[in-house]
Design a protein around this motif. Structure first.
Motif, PDB file in Angstrom:
ATOM      1  N   LEU A  58      93.932  33.255  48.826  1.00 14.65           N
ATOM      2  CA  LEU A  58      95.337  33.668  48.389  1.00 14.65           C
ATOM      3  C   LEU A  58      95.256  33.096  47.090  1.00 14.65           C
ATOM      4  CD1 LEU A  58      97.386  33.056  51.505  1.00 14.65           C
ATOM      5  CD2 LEU A  58      96.971  35.282  50.315  1.00 14.65           C
ATOM      6  N   ALA A  59      95.072  31.762  46.693  1.00 11.94           N
ATOM      7  CA  ALA A  59      94.892  31.045  45.391  1.00 11.94           C
ATOM      8  C   ALA A  59      93.914  31.935  44.527  1.00 11.94           C
ATOM      9  CB  ALA A  59      94.362  29.651  45.538  1.00 11.94           C
ATOM     10  N   THR A  63      95.016  33.666  41.115  1.00 11.23           N
ATOM     11  CA  THR A  63      94.474  33.529  39.687  1.00 11.23           C
ATOM     12  C   THR A  63      94.053  34.967  39.152  1.00 11.23           C
ATOM     13  OG1 THR A  63      93.794  31.421  40.128  1.00 11.23           O
ATOM     14  CG2 THR A  63      92.133  32.525  38.734  1.00 11.23           C
ATOM     15  N   ALA A  64      93.541  35.787  40.175  1.00 14.10           N
ATOM     16  CA  ALA A  64      92.916  37.060  39.679  1.00 14.10           C
ATOM     17  C   ALA A  64      94.283  37.961  39.210  1.00 14.10           C
ATOM     18  CB  ALA A  64      92.154  37.752  40.613  1.00 14.10           C
ATOM     19  N   GLY A  69      97.465  39.569  33.794  1.00  8.30           N
ATOM     20  CA  GLY A  69      98.707  39.831  33.186  1.00  8.30           C
ATOM     21  C   GLY A  69      99.904  39.808  34.290  1.00  8.30           C
ATOM     22  N   GLY A  70      99.636  39.843  35.537  1.00  3.56           N
ATOM     23  CA  GLY A  70     100.729  39.838  36.574  1.00  3.56           C
ATOM     24  C   GLY A  70     100.871  38.690  37.168  1.00  3.56           C
ATOM     25  N   ILE A  71     101.703  38.803  38.211  1.00  5.82           N
ATOM     26  CA  ILE A  71     102.064  37.967  39.196  1.00  5.82           C
ATOM     27  C   ILE A  71     101.808  38.144  40.735  1.00  5.82           C
ATOM     28  CG2 ILE A  71     103.952  36.889  37.453  1.00  5.82           C
ATOM     29  CD1 ILE A  71     106.006  38.110  38.940  1.00  5.82           C
ATOM     30  N   PRO A  72     101.944  37.315  41.544  1.00  4.77           N
ATOM     31  CA  PRO A  72     101.921  37.782  42.955  1.00  4.77           C
ATOM     32  C   PRO A  72     102.716  38.937  43.480  1.00  4.77           C
ATOM     33  CG  PRO A  72     101.487  35.505  42.969  1.00  4.77           C
ATOM     34  CD  PRO A  72     102.015  35.764  41.431  1.00  4.77           C
ATOM     35  N   PRO A 105     106.917  41.450  50.787  1.00  5.18           N
ATOM     36  CA  PRO A 105     105.598  41.096  50.972  1.00  5.18           C
ATOM     37  C   PRO A 105     104.880  42.520  50.856  1.00  5.18           C
ATOM     38  CG  PRO A 105     106.745  41.188  53.030  1.00  5.18           C
ATOM     39  CD  PRO A 105     107.888  41.323  52.055  1.00  5.18           C
ATOM     40  N   PRO A 106     103.587  42.689  50.113  1.00  9.01           N
ATOM     41  CA  PRO A 106     103.051  44.114  50.380  1.00  9.01           C
ATOM     42  C   PRO A 106     102.392  44.431  51.504  1.00  9.01           C
ATOM     43  CG  PRO A 106     101.496  41.772  49.980  1.00  9.01           C
ATOM     44  CD  PRO A 106     102.892  41.336  50.056  1.00  9.01           C
ATOM     45  N   ALA A 107     102.106  45.589  51.270  1.00 13.91           N
ATOM     46  CA  ALA A 107     101.603  46.379  52.625  1.00 13.91           C
ATOM     47  C   ALA A 107     100.335  45.833  52.842  1.00 13.91           C
ATOM     48  CB  ALA A 107     101.372  48.000  52.289  1.00 13.91           C
ATOM     49  N   VAL A 108      99.810  45.670  54.140  1.00 16.26           N
ATOM     50  CA  VAL A 108      98.595  45.078  54.535  1.00 16.26           C
ATOM     51  C   VAL A 108      97.715  45.766  55.489  1.00 16.26           C
ATOM     52  CG1 VAL A 108      97.464  43.062  55.625  1.00 16.26           C
ATOM     53  CG2 VAL A 108      99.851  42.676  54.329  1.00 16.26           C
ATOM     54  N   THR A 109      96.712  45.658  55.504  1.00 19.92           N
ATOM     55  CA  THR A 109      95.599  46.371  56.547  1.00 19.92           C
ATOM     56  C   THR A 109      94.742  45.207  56.813  1.00 19.92           C
ATOM     57  OG1 THR A 109      95.841  48.637  55.576  1.00 19.92           O
ATOM     58  CG2 THR A 109      93.722  48.120  56.809  1.00 19.92           C
ATOM     59  N   THR A 110      94.226  45.142  58.095  1.00 20.32           N
ATOM     60  CA  THR A 110      93.468  44.136  58.367  1.00 20.32           C
ATOM     61  C   THR A 110      92.373  44.832  59.248  1.00 20.32           C
ATOM     62  OG1 THR A 110      95.325  42.475  58.608  1.00 20.32           O
ATOM     63  CG2 THR A 110      93.156  41.965  59.974  1.00 20.32           C
ATOM     64  N   ALA A 111      91.313  44.245  59.285  1.00 17.26           N
ATOM     65  CA  ALA A 111      89.858  44.795  59.764  1.00 17.26           C
ATOM     66  C   ALA A 111      89.334  43.704  60.127  1.00 17.26           C
ATOM     67  CB  ALA A 111      89.194  45.780  58.697  1.00 17.26           C
TER      68      ALA A 111
END
Length: 136
Positions: A58-59, A63-64, A69-72, A105-111
């Motif tokens: 997540l950190a 950073t990415a 130029g964005g934020i979380p 919170p964002p949409a999430v997909t877990t595999a």
């Protein structure tokens, strides 16, 4: 630009993720490749500890997105690749600590996967972020 978050009736409503995110308008889209639990020096963080590894991933994602130029809060979609046998609950706990009280919170997909690029990696995540563009 308008970003709308939907958790429609008929779908599970979970405080850890949003089911649908819609983006309308002139936008800048940021695609973040798979982030692993490594620090800037290339050291694996939290060997054998899914929660520590998730915090590092997540950190790295933060950073990415900031580098572009964005934020979380601009992240609208995360894909999580979790090694079989690891606790998804501990990973979501780390996410909730990271996200805090921010809305949407964002949409999430877990595999669940059998392995990742390094056998010490327990999790990998990639993301898509959307933000207003200064370009027409």
């Amino acid at each position: 630009m308008a970003i709308q978050y939907f958790n429609p009736d008929g779908l599970n409503k979970n405080p850890v993720f949003t089911n649908v995110v819609s983006v309308l308008g002139y936008t800048k889209t940021i695609y973040i490749g798979g982030q692993d639990p490594i620090d800037a020096s290339g050291n694996i963080v939290g060997k054998g500890d899914i929660k520590r590894q998730t915090k590092q991933v997540l950190a790295n994602l933060e950073t990415a997105v900031k580098a572009a130029g964005g934020i979380p809060e601009n992240i609208v979609k995360w894909n999580i690749y979790l090694v079989q046998g690891q606790s998804l609950l501990l990973g979501f706990e780390a996410f909730q600590e990271f996200w805090g009280r921010r809305p949407n919170p964002p949409a999430v997909t877990t595999a669940i996967v059998s392995g990742l690029a390094n056998p010490d990696f327990l999790i990998e995540m990639d993301a898509i972020a959307v933000m207003e563009s200064n370009q027409p």
